[in-house]
Design an enzyme around this catalytic site. Structure first.
Site, PDB file in Angstrom:
ATOM      1  N   GLY A  48      41.270  39.033  50.069  1.00  0.00           N
ATOM      2  CA  GLY A  48      41.104  37.582  50.040  1.00  0.00           C
ATOM      3  C   GLY A  48      40.761  36.991  51.396  1.00  0.00           C
ATOM      4  N   ASN A 129      41.189  33.193  44.116  1.00  0.00           N
ATOM      5  CA  ASN A 129      42.599  33.540  43.992  1.00  0.00           C
ATOM      6  C   ASN A 129      43.355  32.218  43.929  1.00  0.00           C
ATOM      7  OD1 ASN A 129      45.240  34.258  44.258  1.00  0.00           O
ATOM      8  ND2 ASN A 129      45.010  35.369  46.182  1.00  0.00           N
ATOM      9  N   CYS A 132      47.762  30.585  45.040  1.00  0.00           N
ATOM     10  CA  CYS A 132      48.128  30.129  46.382  1.00  0.00           C
ATOM     11  C   CYS A 132      48.763  28.751  46.282  1.00  0.00           C
ATOM     12  CB  CYS A 132      46.890  30.015  47.266  1.00  0.00           C
ATOM     13  SG  CYS A 132      46.001  31.545  47.403  1.00  0.00           S
ATOM     14  N   THR A 195      49.660  39.420  40.789  1.00  0.00           N
ATOM     15  CA  THR A 195      50.991  40.049  40.758  1.00  0.00           C
ATOM     16  C   THR A 195      52.050  39.138  40.139  1.00  0.00           C
ATOM     17  OG1 THR A 195      51.348  39.268  43.009  1.00  0.00           O
ATOM     18  CG2 THR A 195      50.568  41.521  42.755  1.00  0.00           C
ATOM     19  N   GLY A 246      48.332  47.499  36.962  1.00  0.00           N
ATOM     20  CA  GLY A 246      48.961  48.771  36.633  1.00  0.00           C
ATOM     21  C   GLY A 246      48.048  49.880  36.169  1.00  0.00           C
TER      22      GLY A 246
HETATM   23  C1  LIG Z   1      49.101  44.873  48.936  1.00  0.00           C
HETATM   24  C2  LIG Z   1      48.404  43.969  47.958  1.00  0.00           C
HETATM   25  C3  LIG Z   1      47.577  42.942  48.408  1.00  0.00           C
HETATM   26  C4  LIG Z   1      46.930  42.097  47.519  1.00  0.00           C
HETATM   27  N1  LIG Z   1      46.103  41.115  47.996  1.00  0.00           N
HETATM   28  C5  LIG Z   1      45.460  40.288  47.120  1.00  0.00           C
HETATM   29  C6  LIG Z   1      44.555  39.282  47.583  1.00  0.00           C
HETATM   30  O1  LIG Z   1      44.311  39.129  48.790  1.00  0.00           O
HETATM   31  N2  LIG Z   1      43.965  38.474  46.667  1.00  0.00           N
HETATM   32  C7  LIG Z   1      44.188  38.608  45.310  1.00  0.00           C
HETATM   33  O2  LIG Z   1      43.630  37.859  44.524  1.00  0.00           O
HETATM   34  N3  LIG Z   1      45.013  39.587  44.849  1.00  0.00           N
HETATM   35  C8  LIG Z   1      45.648  40.414  45.719  1.00  0.00           C
HETATM   36  N4  LIG Z   1      46.484  41.407  45.228  1.00  0.00           N
HETATM   37  C9  LIG Z   1      46.688  41.550  43.773  1.00  0.00           C
HETATM   38  C10 LIG Z   1      45.812  42.674  43.202  1.00  0.00           C
HETATM   39  O3  LIG Z   1      44.443  42.415  43.400  1.00  0.00           O
HETATM   40  C11 LIG Z   1      46.086  42.874  41.699  1.00  0.00           C
HETATM   41  O4  LIG Z   1      45.788  41.701  41.005  1.00  0.00           O
HETATM   42  C12 LIG Z   1      47.539  43.237  41.418  1.00  0.00           C
HETATM   43  O5  LIG Z   1      48.047  44.086  42.424  1.00  0.00           O
HETATM   44  C13 LIG Z   1      47.736  43.902  40.057  1.00  0.00           C
HETATM   45  O6  LIG Z   1      46.987  45.087  39.950  1.00  0.00           O
HETATM   46  P1  LIG Z   1      47.569  46.571  40.247  1.00  0.00           P
HETATM   47  O7  LIG Z   1      48.826  46.715  39.467  1.00  0.00           O
HETATM   48  O8  LIG Z   1      46.483  47.509  39.835  1.00  0.00           O
HETATM   49  O9  LIG Z   1      47.829  46.606  41.723  1.00  0.00           O
HETATM   50  C14 LIG Z   1      47.127  42.265  46.126  1.00  0.00           C
HETATM   51  C15 LIG Z   1      47.953  43.309  45.676  1.00  0.00           C
HETATM   52  C16 LIG Z   1      48.588  44.163  46.558  1.00  0.00           C
HETATM   53  C17 LIG Z   1      49.460  45.265  46.029  1.00  0.00           C
END
Ligand SMILES: Cc1cc2nc3c(=O)[nH]c(=O)nc-3n(C[C@H](O)[C@H](O)[C@H](O)COP(=O)(O)O)c2cc1C
Ligand SMILES: Cc1cc2nc3c(=O)[nH]c(=O)nc-3n(C[C@H](O)[C@H](O)[C@H](O)COP(=O)(O)OP(=O)(O)OC[C@H]3O[C@@H](n4cnc5c(N)ncnc54)[C@H](O)[C@@H]3O)c2cc1C
Ligand code: FES
Lengths: 306, 287
Positions: A48, A129, A132, A195, A246
């Site tokens: 982001g 995103n 926020c 998340t 996930g």
């Molecule tokens: C360390 C970390 C940083 C993340 N940074 C962002 C971000 O900057 N912008 C955003 O929209 N989502 C961010 N996310 C969310 C992920 O893009 C994703 O939506 C979320 O982790 C669920 O997917 P996953 O279970 O495959 O990780 C972040 C997730 C993690 C774990």
């Protein structure tokens, strides 16, 4: 059988395949260059970007939980100017579609970033995103309020002709309300989900294990929640839904397609299996061949309810 | 991908003879365990086969090891590269939790997914050097001592290793260090080996006795690193420290492993997996 057709479209954007990286889990691409053949990805979503560089939260910022992790990175990033100057030249010639995830504390900030990116060749889509805090609304996240979601999406829509994706937060009572608000305001697609808000406690100190107290849960633990929300949203709107949450195997990805996702993003799994994107791509391909499905689009939204 | 990409960047001033090992492009491999050894009650040694990692590894760099195919524990664990031999690389680890407990049960022939080498390693420079190890902190310092000698940066007697621990079981690699020919001095808090007390007392003596500045390199618990850095600064000696924080990716993308950058007015953070794990003490400890 011939190689199946993996192409999918998001708005006017055509992807060679539906495998994308999730924002914040794949840096700016180059970090994985020696490990993953970046050119085989359908799309690459970068960390982001905010108007100005952000230092992020104090540590500890991450903690492992059962089949998942909590993070409170605090949206640390290099900022718009440095992104365009230092990161974009590397990303521009790569084959995958480039999706720039953006964030702001005010509507104006989102609009300014989106306008600047709209002039940039090589940027194929903007992903908002909206998880926020909206400073003007006392810190309630944009994505938790359908009116704020709608206004923000409409204002960004007005300044960009790039494909516009809105990334929804799961921390709401009814995600379909937010989904409709974003689509009615002009979103070309929805990314579902960000998340889930969580907490972990240190027994000895009785303190939260993250300096920020709460953090976002990601990883295999959230897959059923993400899948349920993708299914709900896909039924509620008529734009493509990108499933995320996930996914760590090709089977996970196929579940998302069946539930209604047009494409998928892989996040946390990159951390524990750096080649996961390639593994999932190969697995999906083999699955389509084995099950005699010629096109990935024939799989999307085929959940049988009766 | 460029297999031969150099892992090595030389100081812009070649006459200084200083070489700073950076991570180039890390590899992700399936590494077979070729030897296991229980060193003490809770410290184990694993040798893994992996030419891509072994030949590129520099002292101070680390690997991420996925200890389980299952999703709990989910994240890979970081371990310093302890030594390399041909196409093998070794790790030395202490059992502290679920992941290291699994690793300790490993049998020869098992394979692990390993990513590496990662991070920025120690500066290699000629002349006298003081390596200060707290317990398992010796793991990367052993590789450094070996490399400094085999690359001709130091004669064995120019390398002094100060090893500290709670008791004699915490003092690792004594035989190997003796074989290298380095000077070894030991402290234990319970007095069961070497001098009773903290390793910092030896550091102070060594720095006071030196006629000119010595390079200090340290790895161990954070409080020890901070104390060593303070002593080095007071003596006008350059000091490098190797830090540990919780990590998710090891590749610089999750931004989870950061430490606060020292002496900045506003908050600024450094990634231990990328800008580190080896830092100049002044980068991470306020002056
Ligand atoms: C360390 C970390 C940083 C993340 N940074 C962002 C971000 O900057 N912008 C955003 O929209 N989502 C961010 N996310 C969310 C992920 O893009 C994703 O939506 C979320 O982790 C669920 O997917 P996953 O279970 O495959 O990780 C972040 C997730 C993690 C774990
Ligand atoms: C760059 C780097 C190099 C490392 N090199 C080595 C090495 O050569 N040998 C070695 O034995 N260990 C090393 N470590 C530490 C090692 O990664 C941890 O001990 C390991 O991840 C613990 O995993 P676990 O599942 O057994 O414990 P967990 O269940 O994850 O944790 C058990 C307990 O240890 C604490 N803990 C976990 N990781 C750390 C950490 N990094 N620092 C402080 N406390 C921690 C936890 O908070 C918890 O209380 C290194 C760490 C880093 C960042
Ligand atoms: S461990 Fe992910 S950025 Fe350092």
């Amino acid at each position: 059988m011939n190689h199946p057709d993996l192409t999918v479209t998001l708005g006017r954007l055509k992807l060679a395949n539906p495998v994308m990286t999730a924002s914040g889990t794949f840096g700016y691409g180059e970090e994985y260059a020696g490990i993953v053949d970046l050119n085989r990805l359908g799309a690459l979503v970068v960390k982001g970007i905010s108007l100005r560089p952000r230092p992020g939260n104090p540590p500890p910022r991450i903690v492992e939980t059962a089949a998942g992790m909590l993070n409170a990175i605090g949206l640390q990033n290099v900022g718009l100017t440095a992104f365009i100057r230092d990161k974009l030249p590397y990303l521009r010639p790569l084959a995958p579609a480039l999706v720039v995830n953006i964030l702001g504390e005010t509507e104006d900030e989102y609009v300014e970033i989106a306008a600047a990116l709209s002039d940039q060749e090589g940027v194929d889509a903007i992903e908002l995103n909206i998880s926020c805090p909206n400073v003007a609304a006392g810190g309630l996240v944009f994505g938790a309020d359908p009116v704020a979601t709608s206004r923000l999406t409409a204002r960004v829509r007005a300044v960009t002709r790039k494909t516009l994706l809105v990334k929804l937060t799961p921390n709401v009572t009814d995600i379909t309300v937010m989904a409709r608000a974003a689509v009615d305001a002009g979103a070309d697609g929805l990314t579902v989900i960000n998340t889930l808000l969580g907490l972990a406690v240190d027994l000895t100190t009785r303190r939260p294990r993250l300096a920020n107290v709460t953090g976002g849960l990601s990883g295999p633990a959230i897959k059923p929640v993400a899948l349920r929300m993708v299914w709900q949203v896909a039924r509620a709107v008529d734009v493509p839904v990108i499933g995320v949450g996930g996914i760590s195997t090709w089977q996970d990805a196929v579940e998302f397609f069946i539930a209604g996702a047009t494409a998928i993003q892989i996040g946390t799994a990159n951390f524990f299996n750096p080649t996961v994107t390639m593994n999932v791509l190969e697995g999906i391909t083999a699955f389509l061949i084995d099950s005699g499905v010629a096109k990935i689009t024939d799989l999307i939204g085929t959940l049988r309810l009766t | 991908m460029d297999k031969n990409q150099s892992q090595f960047q030389t100081d812009p001033n070649p006459t200084s003879g200083i070489t700073e090992p950076f991570s180039g492009s890390p590899r992700h491999i399936q590494a077979k365990v070729v030897a296991t050894r229980r060193i003490t009650n809770d410290v184990y040694h694993l040798s893994l086969m992996g030419e891509e990692i072994a030949t590129a590894a520099r002292p101070g760099q680390f690997v991420m090891v996925r200890v389980s195919q299952a999703v709990d524990p989910l994240l890979p664990r970081p371990f310093s590269i302890h030594r390399v031999m041909g196409d093998r690389f070794d790790i030395l680890f202490r059992v502290v939790g679920q992941g290291t407990r699994i690793l300790a049960r490993t049998a020869v022939g098992e394979t692990f997914a390993v990513t590496g080498p990662l991070g920025r390693g120690f500066l290699l420079a000629p002349g006298r050097v003081l390596l200060v190890a707290g317990g398992i902190g010796l793991a990367p310092l052993f590789f450094l001592a070996q490399d400094l000698i085999s690359r001709g940066f130091c004669r064995p007697d120019e390398v002094t290793v100060l090893a500290g621990g709670r008791g004699r079981a915490d003092i690792l690699c004594r035989e190997e260090l003796t074989e290298l020919g380095v000077r070894l001095q030991i402290t234990t808090e319970d007095g069961s080996l070497g001098r009773p007390g903290l390793v910092t007392s030896l550091v102070q003596e060594q720095l006071e006795a030196a006629s000119e500045p010595i390079r200090v390199v340290s790895c161990g618990p954070k409080a020890m690193l901070q104390a060593v850095a303070g002593l080095a600064a007071a003596a006008g000696c350059p000091c490098q420290v190797s830090l540990e924080t919780g990590m998710a990716c090891g590749l610089g993308v999750c931004l989870g492993c950061v430490v606060r950058k020292a002496d900045t007015p506003g908050p600024a953070y450094l990634r231990v997996c990328r800008e580190g794990p080896v830092f100049d003490a002044g980068e991470v400890f306020n002056s």
